[in-house]
Design a protein around this motif. Structure first.
Motif, PDB file in Angstrom:
ATOM      1  N   ILE A 102     -30.715 -21.468 -27.574  1.00  0.00           N
ATOM      2  CA  ILE A 102     -29.516 -21.930 -28.270  1.00  0.00           C
ATOM      3  C   ILE A 102     -28.419 -20.882 -28.089  1.00  0.00           C
ATOM      4  CG2 ILE A 102     -28.561 -22.669 -30.487  1.00  0.00           C
ATOM      5  CD1 ILE A 102     -30.836 -24.441 -29.691  1.00  0.00           C
ATOM      6  N   ASP A 103     -27.321 -21.259 -27.444  1.00  0.00           N
ATOM      7  CA  ASP A 103     -26.242 -20.297 -27.204  1.00  0.00           C
ATOM      8  C   ASP A 103     -25.190 -20.311 -28.301  1.00  0.00           C
ATOM      9  OD1 ASP A 103     -27.339 -19.379 -24.846  1.00  0.00           O
ATOM     10  OD2 ASP A 103     -26.436 -21.020 -23.677  1.00  0.00           O
ATOM     11  N   ASN A 104     -25.028 -21.453 -28.960  1.00  0.00           N
ATOM     12  CA  ASN A 104     -24.069 -21.540 -30.064  1.00  0.00           C
ATOM     13  C   ASN A 104     -24.523 -20.591 -31.170  1.00  0.00           C
ATOM     14  OD1 ASN A 104     -22.093 -22.413 -31.855  1.00  0.00           O
ATOM     15  ND2 ASN A 104     -23.349 -24.126 -32.587  1.00  0.00           N
ATOM     16  N   GLU A 105     -23.636 -19.660 -31.579  1.00  0.00           N
ATOM     17  CA  GLU A 105     -24.052 -18.657 -32.552  1.00  0.00           C
ATOM     18  C   GLU A 105     -23.991 -19.200 -33.966  1.00  0.00           C
ATOM     19  OE1 GLU A 105     -21.847 -15.119 -31.888  1.00  0.00           O
ATOM     20  OE2 GLU A 105     -22.929 -14.671 -30.022  1.00  0.00           O
ATOM     21  N   PRO A 106     -24.824 -18.650 -34.860  1.00  0.00           N
ATOM     22  CA  PRO A 106     -24.768 -19.080 -36.256  1.00  0.00           C
ATOM     23  C   PRO A 106     -23.402 -18.720 -36.847  1.00  0.00           C
ATOM     24  CG  PRO A 106     -26.656 -17.627 -35.877  1.00  0.00           C
ATOM     25  CD  PRO A 106     -25.838 -17.607 -34.640  1.00  0.00           C
TER      26      PRO A 106
END
Lengths: 270, 269
Positions: free
Chosen positions: B174-178
């Motif tokens: 998962i590349d989308n950061e929290p």
């Protein structure tokens, strides 16, 4: 100067001097302990790590913006509270100073209720514009302003009241409009209070943690301020947390010292 | 003269307040003292212990302590809930406490200097994905998080749930950061319950406890193995009532204790 006071008024009584000494030790001791406990050998490495630089940058930026917001919005509010007579003024003053006594976490919860994406104002705002505030640097500034502005308003209102209305009246007699009077007479007279209030608001913003993590969240490079980082690191790295605390302490002392030389030496109100 | 009188009155009030403090403490101690004398059932248990437990054990340990107190007259179990690391560090620094239960083995290690026995694993927990009840972003798998428009939150990596979350996100690429790293699992869950985030990674037990406030999405099998944490419990050197501490520890490991834990969604070790 102390010598003269002593000779005319008598020796300071032990009943006051002893508790004063205790109070000084109590306030200074933890800071000395922090300095001693800081792992200085790794201090520079810690200071220049990208996460710490990010946190420092965000802290500097948000505390600066908080002071600007206080100046722009808080000064008029202080003026209204000090100079305009209207029904409910006492109530308004009480309401706007509530954040002073509110636990910061509660302030954060209140902000989520109002400006969160399902909040009272947040939901219509999101529906209309697609903008959501939580987890943004704007949210950090909002949280800081919420807790810091009351300090600023109280300080400036006090200064406005102390300066009194007679100079305003003179200016008015000489034909100045109320806006001109505010700009040329009222504000310059209240300047020490404005500076003191700004410093208070800045200091409050610098240390703000509870409302920030509750409303704005905690992400390195986006919303993580120094206090948030210290709290995060403290959980499993007390040494690192001491270093970070030292960095925050040093930078705030530096800024305060600089301010003191520039402005606060004459302003007794500080 | 006037001021002196007033000062004296304040002093009297202060002394009166101070004098009342020990009385209040006595009041709290009293029931154990009188009850403990005769009525402890079977094993001679009395007095009180303090259990330091991970935040994710809040519901189950509260229930276990109440049951244990009901079964043993004159026994009092005090519970302190916080993040595992904080509790372990506090215990290592001598904080009062008789038992320590953490949400992972790593935090437990930090209490090593004050462990009175070898830590025993009494439960496991698994990370799951939760979304707000209406699931506004339509999330059905972990992979759905990999979209810039999705706002999701996880625990900070210094908390056990954050360590797991980081591994899981890494496994799933998962590349989308929290949007935020929350200090513990309860804070992470709160973001989702309040609909401030589209999704969050929390323990199964927390997801079940939140019931209808959230929608639970199981993780895919290929990452689920990395999403399991073990809960160890240990007696502490500073315990002033080691017998009672051991008794409660045994109770947690007993079939009654395990039933309470599995009902809440914990796995058995």
């Amino acid at each position: 100067m102390t010598g003269r006071t002593t000779s005319t008024l008598g020796r300071p009584p032990a009943v006051l001097v002893v508790p004063a000494a205790l109070a000084s030790v109590f306030l200074v001791l933890p800071l000395v302990a922090l300095v001693l406990a800081t792992p200085w050998s790794t201090f520079l490495d810690n200071l220049t790590s990208p996460e710490v630089l990010d946190a420092l940058r965000i802290t500097a930026l948000t505390s600066g913006l908080t002071v600007v917001t206080c100046l722009v919005l808080g000064t008029p509010l202080a003026w209204v509270l000090a100079r305009v007579d209207f029904r409910g003024r006492g109530l308004l003053r009480a309401l706007v100073t509530v954040p002073l006594v509110l636990p910061p976490v509660v302030a954060g919860v209140a902000l989520v209720s109002a400006l969160g994406r399902s909040g009272l104002v947040g939901e219509p705002l999101r529906d209309a514009t697609g903008i959501t505030l939580p987890f943004t640097m704007t949210a950090v500034v909002i949280a800081h302003t919420f807790v810091a502005m009351p300090f600023y308003v109280i300080s400036v209102e006090g200064a406005l009241r102390t300066a009194g209305e007679q100079y305003d009246e003179v200016a008015s007699c000489l034909g100045a409009t109320r806006w001109t009077t505010f700009r040329r007479v009222t504000l310059p007279l209240a300047l020490p209070g404005v500076v003191a209030g700004s410093v208070l608001a800045w200091a409050r913003s610098l240390g703000e943690f509870g409302a920030t993590v509750t409303f704005a969240g905690n992400y390195p490079g986006a919303t993580q301020t120094m206090p948030s980082r210290i709290y995060t690191v403290l959980v499993n790295d007390p040494e690192g947390a001491r270093t970070l605390s030292m960095i925050l302490l040093l930078s705030s002392v530096l800024v305060l010292a600089a301010l003191r030389n520039r402005w606060l030496t004459t302003g007794a109100s500080a | 003269m006037h001021t002196r009188l007033r000062a004296r009155r304040v002093t009297v009030a202060a002394i009166a307040t101070l004098a009342l403090l020990p009385l209040a403490a006595c009041g709290a101690d009293d029931p154990e003292g009188s009850d403990g004398a005769g009525t402890s059932a079977g094993a001679d248990l009395d007095g009180s212990i303090t259990v330091l437990a991970a935040a994710s054990l809040t519901g189950t340990f509260t229930e276990l302590a109440e049951q244990f107190e009901a079964e043993n007259d004159g026994v009092e179990i005090d519970l302190v809930f916080d993040s595992s690391g904080t509790l372990a560090d506090n215990a290592a620094q001598g904080a009062p406490g008789d038992l320590l239960a953490t949400a992972d083995l790593g935090s437990m290690e930090r209490s090593e200097p004050v462990q009175a026995s070898d830590p025993e694993v009494f439960a496991t927990n698994t990370l799951v994905l939760v979304t707000p009840a209406e699931n506004p972003a339509g999330i059905t798998t972990l992979a759905d998080l990999d979209d810039d428009a999705v706002t999701y939150v996880v625990c900070v990596e210094t908390a056990p749930c954050g360590t797991l979350a980081a591994e899981v996100l890494d496994d799933a690429d998962i590349d989308n950061e929290p949007s935020s790293l929350e200090r513990d699992v309860k804070a992470t869950l709160a973001r989702v319950v309040e609909d401030e985030a589209d999704a969050g990674l929390v323990y199964r037990t927390d997801a079940l406890a939140a019931a209808d406030d959230v929608t639970l999405v199981e993780l895919d099998d290929d990452v689920a193995d990395d999403a399991v944490t073990e809960y160890p419990i240990v007696t502490l050197d500073q315990s002033e009532n080691p017998d009672l501490a051991q008794a409660f520890l045994d109770y947690v490991l007993s079939s009654t204790g395990q039933d309470v834990l599995t009902t809440a969604g914990f796995g058995t070790p």
